[in-house]
Design an enzyme around this catalytic site. Structure first.
Site, PDB file in Angstrom:
ATOM      1  N   ILE A  93       1.144  -1.610   0.204  1.00 55.68           N
ATOM      2  CA  ILE A  93      -0.537  -0.048   0.021  1.00 55.68           C
ATOM      3  C   ILE A  93       1.354   0.998   0.104  1.00 55.68           C
ATOM      4  CG2 ILE A  93      -2.259  -1.120   1.011  1.00 55.68           C
ATOM      5  CD1 ILE A  93      -1.072   0.401   3.678  1.00 55.68           C
ATOM      6  N   ASP A  94       0.128   2.572  -0.366  1.00 56.42           N
ATOM      7  CA  ASP A  94       0.980   3.353  -0.733  1.00 56.42           C
ATOM      8  C   ASP A  94       1.881   4.025   0.170  1.00 56.42           C
ATOM      9  OD1 ASP A  94       0.750   3.415  -3.465  1.00 56.42           O
ATOM     10  OD2 ASP A  94      -1.012   4.799  -3.328  1.00 56.42           O
ATOM     11  N   LYS A  95       3.212   4.961   0.812  1.00 58.79           N
ATOM     12  CA  LYS A  95       3.137   5.538   1.882  1.00 58.79           C
ATOM     13  C   LYS A  95       2.469   6.042   2.667  1.00 58.79           C
ATOM     14  CE  LYS A  95       6.606   9.573   2.747  1.00 58.79           C
ATOM     15  NZ  LYS A  95       7.951  11.141   2.419  1.00 58.79           N
ATOM     16  N   THR A  98      -1.049   5.657   2.664  1.00 60.82           N
ATOM     17  CA  THR A  98      -2.344   5.092   2.936  1.00 60.82           C
ATOM     18  C   THR A  98      -1.797   4.264   3.405  1.00 60.82           C
ATOM     19  OG1 THR A  98      -2.532   5.103   0.315  1.00 60.82           O
ATOM     20  CG2 THR A  98      -3.504   3.247   1.945  1.00 60.82           C
ATOM     21  N   ARG A 104      -7.250   5.338  -5.634  1.00 59.24           N
ATOM     22  CA  ARG A 104      -6.778   7.123  -5.540  1.00 59.24           C
ATOM     23  C   ARG A 104      -7.205   7.516  -7.453  1.00 59.24           C
ATOM     24  NH1 ARG A 104      -0.876   7.621  -4.116  1.00 59.24           N
ATOM     25  NH2 ARG A 104      -1.225   9.667  -4.335  1.00 59.24           N
TER      26      ARG A 104
END
Length: 311
Positions: A139-141, A143, A246
């Site tokens: 998962i993104d930084k 998130t 997103r």
């Protein structure tokens, strides 16, 4: 060597140079690495060498040059982890907002992988190599939320098969902007691929793309004085493409609050307001179905309270 060209917009007026660089998703570096790049004269502001404390103005042109790494060794680091579940085959981690999952340019320390190497004493699956041991999905930084990590190759392969078959349960919650949703429930079925003009960015496209399906349910309508109607939304992933929620939410006109890559930044919310709330899967060794839910992080809950008070 990688070069980035940025133009400062009005929302970042007055920011320090090092802080600004660390807040840009397309560059995806830490503030300490940004400071090092500046000190090594790898950052130009309006084609002139600047200091890390340089204050920025709207329209400033920034050129960043990130040198290629000489070598990479990932070291264990004693970083506290929020472990939701653990056995001899895998663990489920509740990742905080702001933590990078695995090392990359500018993020060789302080990542989830560094913490996992310490916690698991190096006992992680090796399928994804030295930089991403144990990482089955990411998962993104910015998130927060639940992530599964494999300790053994057998567990890793079993989990990867489930991801490929789209049999994971993956639910996220977010605050979206852009006014009232036309429908309170729906499905976004739109292929995602790389943006040809920005390789760090994903977009809905028919060219060199992969199918992407996201289901959404509006849980609650909210209000923010400067933004108007916002929505508290549950997203369910059918596929798992890079930046999928997103990209899809922005595609339908409801970008996630604070997402300055696919929408606009929001003061008081560093990066997108997106949380991986629930994850469910069949244990790759025991065959038991497991499901876990994570509480909303404090920053998210406070934003909800603030917006509810505005109604």
């Amino acid at each position: 060597m990688t070069r980035y060209d940025l133009v400062v917009d009005a929302t970042c007026e007055g920011k320090r140079l090092d802080s600004y660089l660390a807040s840009q998703d397309e560059v995806d570096i830490t503030r300490s690495f940004a400071a090092k790049l500046i000190e090594d004269n790898n950052v130009l502001v309006n084609r002139k060498i600047a200091s890390k404390s340089t204050k920025l103005f709207t329209g400033d042109e920034i050129i960043i040059t990130v040198p290629d790494p000489v070598g990479l060794s990932v070291e264990p680091e004693n970083i506290p982890l929020d472990i939701v579940y653990e056995d001899s085959d895998l663990l489920v981690v509740n990742k905080p907002k702001g933590m990078v999952v695995h090392p990359a340019a500018g993020n060789y320390q302080g990542t989830l992988v560094n913490a996992l190497l310490w916690h698991c004493k190096g006992e992680l699956s090796g399928i994804n190599g030295v930089v991403r041991p144990g990482i089955v999905h990411r998962i993104d930084k910015n998130t927060s939320g639940l992530l599964i990590v494999a300790k053994t190759d057998k567990a890793h392969l079993g989990l990867a098969e489930q991801i490929k078959a789209h049999s994971f349960t993956r639910e996220y919650e977010a605050i979206c902007v852009g006014g009232r949703f036309k429908d309170s429930k729906g499905t976004i079925n739109a292929p995602i691929g790389r943006d040809k003009n920005n390789r760090k960015r994903m977009c809905v496209t028919e060219t060199n793309s992969r199918s992407a399906v996201t289901h959404y349910t509006v849980l609650e309508e909210l209000h923010e004085r400067s933004l108007g109607i916002c929505s508290y939304v549950n997203f369910q992933l059918e596929t798992g493409r890079t930046h999928q929620i997103r990209v899809h939410s922005a595609y339908i006109g409801h970008p996630i609050l604070g997402d300055d890559f696919y929408g606009k930044p929001y003061k008081g919310c560093e990066g997108q307001c997106l949380h991986a709330r629930k994850i469910g899967f069949v244990h790759p060794v025991t065959g038991e179905y497991l499901e876990f839910t994570s509480e909303l992080p404090e920053y998210f809950s406070k934003l909800l309270e603030k917006m509810r008070d505005n109604i």
